[in-house]
Design a protein around this motif. Structure first.
Motif, PDB file in Angstrom:
ATOM      1  N   ASN A  33       0.724  -1.146  -0.002  1.00  0.00           N
ATOM      2  CA  ASN A  33       0.185   0.126  -0.094  1.00  0.00           C
ATOM      3  C   ASN A  33       0.799   1.286   0.107  1.00  0.00           C
ATOM      4  OD1 ASN A  33      -2.604   1.435   0.524  1.00  0.00           O
ATOM      5  ND2 ASN A  33      -1.392   2.021   2.356  1.00  0.00           N
ATOM      6  N   ALA A  34       1.795   1.266   0.782  1.00  0.00           N
ATOM      7  CA  ALA A  34       2.697   2.525   0.929  1.00  0.00           C
ATOM      8  C   ALA A  34       3.284   2.789  -0.203  1.00  0.00           C
ATOM      9  CB  ALA A  34       3.803   2.205   2.177  1.00  0.00           C
ATOM     10  N   ASN A  64      -5.009  -4.889  -3.132  1.00  0.00           N
ATOM     11  CA  ASN A  64      -4.455  -4.858  -1.882  1.00  0.00           C
ATOM     12  C   ASN A  64      -5.303  -4.225  -0.934  1.00  0.00           C
ATOM     13  OD1 ASN A  64      -1.703  -5.361  -0.364  1.00  0.00           O
ATOM     14  ND2 ASN A  64      -2.206  -3.238  -0.079  1.00  0.00           N
ATOM     15  N   GLY A  65      -5.851  -3.292  -1.185  1.00  0.00           N
ATOM     16  CA  GLY A  65      -6.908  -2.523  -0.200  1.00  0.00           C
ATOM     17  C   GLY A  65      -7.918  -3.156   0.157  1.00  0.00           C
ATOM     18  N   LEU A  66      -8.613  -3.934  -0.954  1.00  0.00           N
ATOM     19  CA  LEU A  66      -9.853  -4.591  -0.736  1.00  0.00           C
ATOM     20  C   LEU A  66      -9.408  -5.934   0.190  1.00  0.00           C
ATOM     21  CD1 LEU A  66     -12.690  -4.571  -1.776  1.00  0.00           C
ATOM     22  CD2 LEU A  66     -12.096  -6.424  -3.536  1.00  0.00           C
ATOM     23  N   ILE A  67      -8.248  -6.242   0.073  1.00  0.00           N
ATOM     24  CA  ILE A  67      -8.000  -7.829   0.679  1.00  0.00           C
ATOM     25  C   ILE A  67      -7.847  -7.151   2.140  1.00  0.00           C
ATOM     26  CG2 ILE A  67      -6.245  -9.422   1.210  1.00  0.00           C
ATOM     27  CD1 ILE A  67      -5.745  -9.057  -2.028  1.00  0.00           C
ATOM     28  N   TYR A  68      -7.248  -5.947   2.323  1.00  0.00           N
ATOM     29  CA  TYR A  68      -6.835  -5.438   3.945  1.00  0.00           C
ATOM     30  C   TYR A  68      -8.187  -5.348   4.332  1.00  0.00           C
ATOM     31  CZ  TYR A  68      -5.282  -2.225   7.204  1.00  0.00           C
ATOM     32  OH  TYR A  68      -5.019  -1.651   8.581  1.00  0.00           O
ATOM     33  N   LEU A  69      -9.199  -4.735   3.643  1.00  0.00           N
ATOM     34  CA  LEU A  69     -10.455  -4.270   4.618  1.00  0.00           C
ATOM     35  C   LEU A  69     -11.079  -5.914   4.756  1.00  0.00           C
ATOM     36  CD1 LEU A  69     -11.785  -1.664   2.106  1.00  0.00           C
ATOM     37  CD2 LEU A  69     -10.882  -1.403   4.539  1.00  0.00           C
ATOM     38  N   ILE A  70     -11.038  -6.798   3.937  1.00  0.00           N
ATOM     39  CA  ILE A  70     -11.728  -8.028   4.188  1.00  0.00           C
ATOM     40  C   ILE A  70     -10.753  -8.705   5.386  1.00  0.00           C
ATOM     41  CG2 ILE A  70     -12.168 -10.486   3.553  1.00  0.00           C
ATOM     42  CD1 ILE A  70     -12.555  -9.119   0.482  1.00  0.00           C
ATOM     43  N   TYR A  71      -9.600  -8.665   5.281  1.00  0.00           N
ATOM     44  CA  TYR A  71      -8.831  -9.107   6.306  1.00  0.00           C
ATOM     45  C   TYR A  71      -9.072  -8.510   7.827  1.00  0.00           C
ATOM     46  CZ  TYR A  71      -4.467  -9.898   9.505  1.00  0.00           C
ATOM     47  OH  TYR A  71      -3.800 -10.307  10.110  1.00  0.00           O
ATOM     48  N   GLY A  72      -9.073  -7.182   7.530  1.00  0.00           N
ATOM     49  CA  GLY A  72      -9.373  -6.207   8.880  1.00  0.00           C
ATOM     50  C   GLY A  72     -10.532  -6.680   9.627  1.00  0.00           C
ATOM     51  N   THR A  73     -11.783  -6.961   8.793  1.00  0.00           N
ATOM     52  CA  THR A  73     -12.963  -7.248   9.131  1.00  0.00           C
ATOM     53  C   THR A  73     -13.022  -8.593   9.799  1.00  0.00           C
ATOM     54  OG1 THR A  73     -13.930  -5.818   7.546  1.00  0.00           O
ATOM     55  CG2 THR A  73     -15.420  -7.028   8.628  1.00  0.00           C
ATOM     56  N   VAL A  74     -12.542  -9.729   9.021  1.00  0.00           N
ATOM     57  CA  VAL A  74     -12.860 -10.879   9.168  1.00  0.00           C
ATOM     58  C   VAL A  74     -11.925 -11.520  10.419  1.00  0.00           C
ATOM     59  CG1 VAL A  74     -12.489 -13.484   8.291  1.00  0.00           C
ATOM     60  CG2 VAL A  74     -13.359 -11.751   6.806  1.00  0.00           C
ATOM     61  N   THR A  75     -10.854 -10.796  10.385  1.00  0.00           N
ATOM     62  CA  THR A  75     -10.057 -11.124  11.798  1.00  0.00           C
ATOM     63  C   THR A  75     -10.332 -10.299  12.959  1.00  0.00           C
ATOM     64  OG1 THR A  75      -8.177  -9.744  11.281  1.00  0.00           O
ATOM     65  CG2 THR A  75      -7.916 -11.786   9.999  1.00  0.00           C
ATOM     66  N   GLY A  76     -11.200  -9.454  12.839  1.00  0.00           N
ATOM     67  CA  GLY A  76     -11.234  -8.460  14.078  1.00  0.00           C
ATOM     68  C   GLY A  76     -10.317  -7.511  14.445  1.00  0.00           C
ATOM     69  N   VAL A  95     -10.292   6.216  -4.144  1.00  0.00           N
ATOM     70  CA  VAL A  95     -10.344   5.091  -5.245  1.00  0.00           C
ATOM     71  C   VAL A  95     -11.711   5.644  -5.953  1.00  0.00           C
ATOM     72  CG1 VAL A  95     -10.998   2.765  -5.711  1.00  0.00           C
ATOM     73  CG2 VAL A  95      -9.094   3.302  -4.120  1.00  0.00           C
ATOM     74  N   ILE A  96     -12.771   5.752  -5.446  1.00  0.00           N
ATOM     75  CA  ILE A  96     -14.010   6.307  -6.067  1.00  0.00           C
ATOM     76  C   ILE A  96     -14.045   7.336  -6.720  1.00  0.00           C
ATOM     77  CG2 ILE A  96     -16.565   6.882  -5.510  1.00  0.00           C
ATOM     78  CD1 ILE A  96     -16.473   5.070  -2.838  1.00  0.00           C
TER      79      ILE A  96
END
Ligand code: HEM
Lengths: 231, 262
Positions: A34-35, A87-99, A152-153
């Motif tokens: 991301n950076a 990468n951002g999408l995966i991070y958002l899913i990761y951050g939500t799913v793993t808590g 992004v939008i």
């Protein structure tokens, strides 16, 4: 701790899990992808901006931009939009799913933010435990994640104002999307300056973002990827 | 919020005041760039250290072009053939239209209506060249749409002329072919995909705001499509080819994205 004991009495086999690291490998990879993407997008964006500036007095010198010509800068920009989005999408899913988001960034209370500012001003802000983000950190991280999503939008709107006309309607006009995208760039640039300066003040946070940092009992539940480290 | 144009190649600066500065801008810039006072570690300096200018080194350029071609495919997949671009009212129309070309307006070489011919080639049944009179005989479609330049500026224009789909049908073009290539009187070249050519808001414009298009804006014939960036709309068209071999174009060959869709 648990691992030490386990190894000590020799009873527990390698199936015993160690607490995950503060920043599991997945988080570290996503952070640095991301950076890199954000910085490349900003530097190439400056070159694209120069051809039709929004602020008459603001013009970015070629020496600080990516891509020597607008066409090359556009190519860089439309390359790095892919890792940024995926990468951002995966991070958002990761951050939500793993808590992770709920544990590290929420809830944010005004009281917590004021406390952080007070402690900072009286030089009492503690950096001993980097596992917990303070109020200001939480606010900055949630804020920049939100701004990147808006970025992004507005970027998609400028790329495809007609095909994504439903999204364009959110901004009113193509030119409004340009202004939102420009302001987003300025806010993210500001974030990076503060974020990097703070990280440099407490270098062990950078070490942690590279090597994973201390084990964290309340870390991300990534049981599948963590198991292998116990072998 | 004003949109100012600096050193634009799509809309060259005009006016005497800026002239002297503009004529020497490149020199001034290059002196500035080389200035020892700017010897700090910039991205430019970094790339000099590594011995490659980012983006103009062969392998990097090849990679960037490959991604750009991938983006062409993504755009073709995203294209909605029946989705219409917003249209505007007559009183929002900017008159005259904005000038844009790869040279200054003074250097426009007007096209003679009497000697103008539109040559046809490729996958077309009837390749008889077209004259201005024959072109004006076709029923007209009018579109009041935004012209969006890759640089970021835009304006609303009122264009009319035969729909490109109608024209392609008239000449018996193979509309299953993939591409249409254009040649222009000013040596500009361009090309578009068939899906865009058949879009209801793609026309061969002969008029602006109800009047024949003036010389600097592409008389007698130019393309106007609502779903592509400005540089994908060739002016002063003199030849059209229907082909399955991906053609390039003036700006596209220089690295601007081929699909250029909006
Ligand atoms: C090269 C520049 C960068 C450096 C050196 C850097 C460094 C760091 C460090 C050390 C951390 C751990 C934070 C902590 O303990 O408080 C962190 C976290 C974070 N950084 Fe960066 N960063 C950089 C660029 C960026 C950029 C460009 C963005 C976003 C636009 C960003 C967004 C974040 C976020 C959201 C977190 C929290 C991640 C999480 O806990 O899930 N960083 N960064």
């Amino acid at each position: 701790m648990r691992t030490k004991l386990a190894q000590g009495n020799g009873m527990v086999k390698s199936t015993q899990r160690q607490p995950p690291r503060l920043h599991p490998l997945a988080v570290r990879l996503m952070h640095w992808i991301n950076a890199l993407s954000v910085i490349a997008l900003i530097l190439s964006g400056w070159k694209i901006y120069d051809d039709a500036v929004i602020l008459g007095w603001l013009h970015f010198d070629d020496s600080i931009t990516l891509g020597g010509h607008p066409e090359t800068a556009l190519q860089w920009h439309f390359l790095f939009m892919w890792p940024l989005m995926l990468n951002g999408l995966i991070y958002l899913i990761y951050g939500t799913v793993t808590g992770r988001f709920m544990r590290k960034m929420f809830p944010i209370s005004i009281g917590e933010i004021i406390a952080t500012i007070r402690e900072t001003l009286s030089f009492k802000l503690s950096h001993d435990d980097i596992r917990h983000y303070n109020g200001v950190q939480k606010l900055m991280y949630v804020g920049v994640i939100a701004i990147v999503i808006i970025q992004v939008i507005s970027g998609l709107v400028m790329w495809k104002p007609i095909q994504f006309s439903e999204l364009t309607a959110l901004f009113g006009t193509f030119q409004n999307a340009r202004i939102v995208h420009f302001v987003g760039m300025a806010l993210i640039s500001g974030f990076i300056c503060v974020h990097v300066a703070l990280a440099l003040l407490v270098p062990k946070t950078i070490v942690a973002m590279v090597t994973g940092g201390p084990r964290d009992e309340a870390g991300d539940d990534t049981s599948h990827s963590q198991q292998s480290t116990a072998h | 919020m004003t949109i100012k144009l600096l050193g634009s190649r799509f809309r060259p600066a005009k006016g005497i005041d800026q002239g002297i500065l503009d004529n020497h801008r490149e020199l001034v810039d290059s002196i500035n760039r080389r200035g020892i006072l700017r010897g700090s570690l910039t991205l430019g300096a970094l790339t000099m250290l590594t011995g490659c200018e980012l983006g103009h080194d062969g392998s990097i350029q090849t990679a960037l072009r490959a991604v750009s071609e991938f983006n062409d495919d993504v755009q073709a997949a995203l294209f909605r053939p029946d989705h219409l671009a917003p249209t505007y009212s007559v009183d929002q129309v900017v008159k005259p239209p904005h000038f844009n070309a790869f040279y200054d307006p003074e250097d426009v070489r007007p096209v003679e209506a009497s000697s103008w011919k539109l040559e046809l080639s490729g996958r077309i049944a009837d390749k008889t060249p077209w004259t201005v009179a024959k072109m004006y005989d076709l029923p007209e479609t009018e579109i009041i749409i935004k012209h969006i330049c890759v640089e970021g500026w835009d304006y609303i224009g009122q264009w009319s002329g035969p729909s490109f789909k109608l024209f392609l049908e008239k000449i018996g073009a193979d509309t299953k072919a993939k591409y249409i290539a254009f040649k222009c009187a000013d040596d500009y070249t361009g090309s578009i995909d068939m899906a865009t050519a058949l879009h209801p808001q793609t026309i061969l414009a002969t008029k602006y705001a109800g009047q024949p298009i003036a010389d600097p804006y592409g008389f007698p014939l130019r393309l106007r499509t609502a779903t592509k960036l400005g540089y994908k709309n060739p002016k002063w068209i003199t030849a059209i080819e229907v082909t399955n071999v991906k053609p390039g174009g003036y700006w596209e060959d220089r690295g601007f994205n081929w699909f250029g869709g909006i």
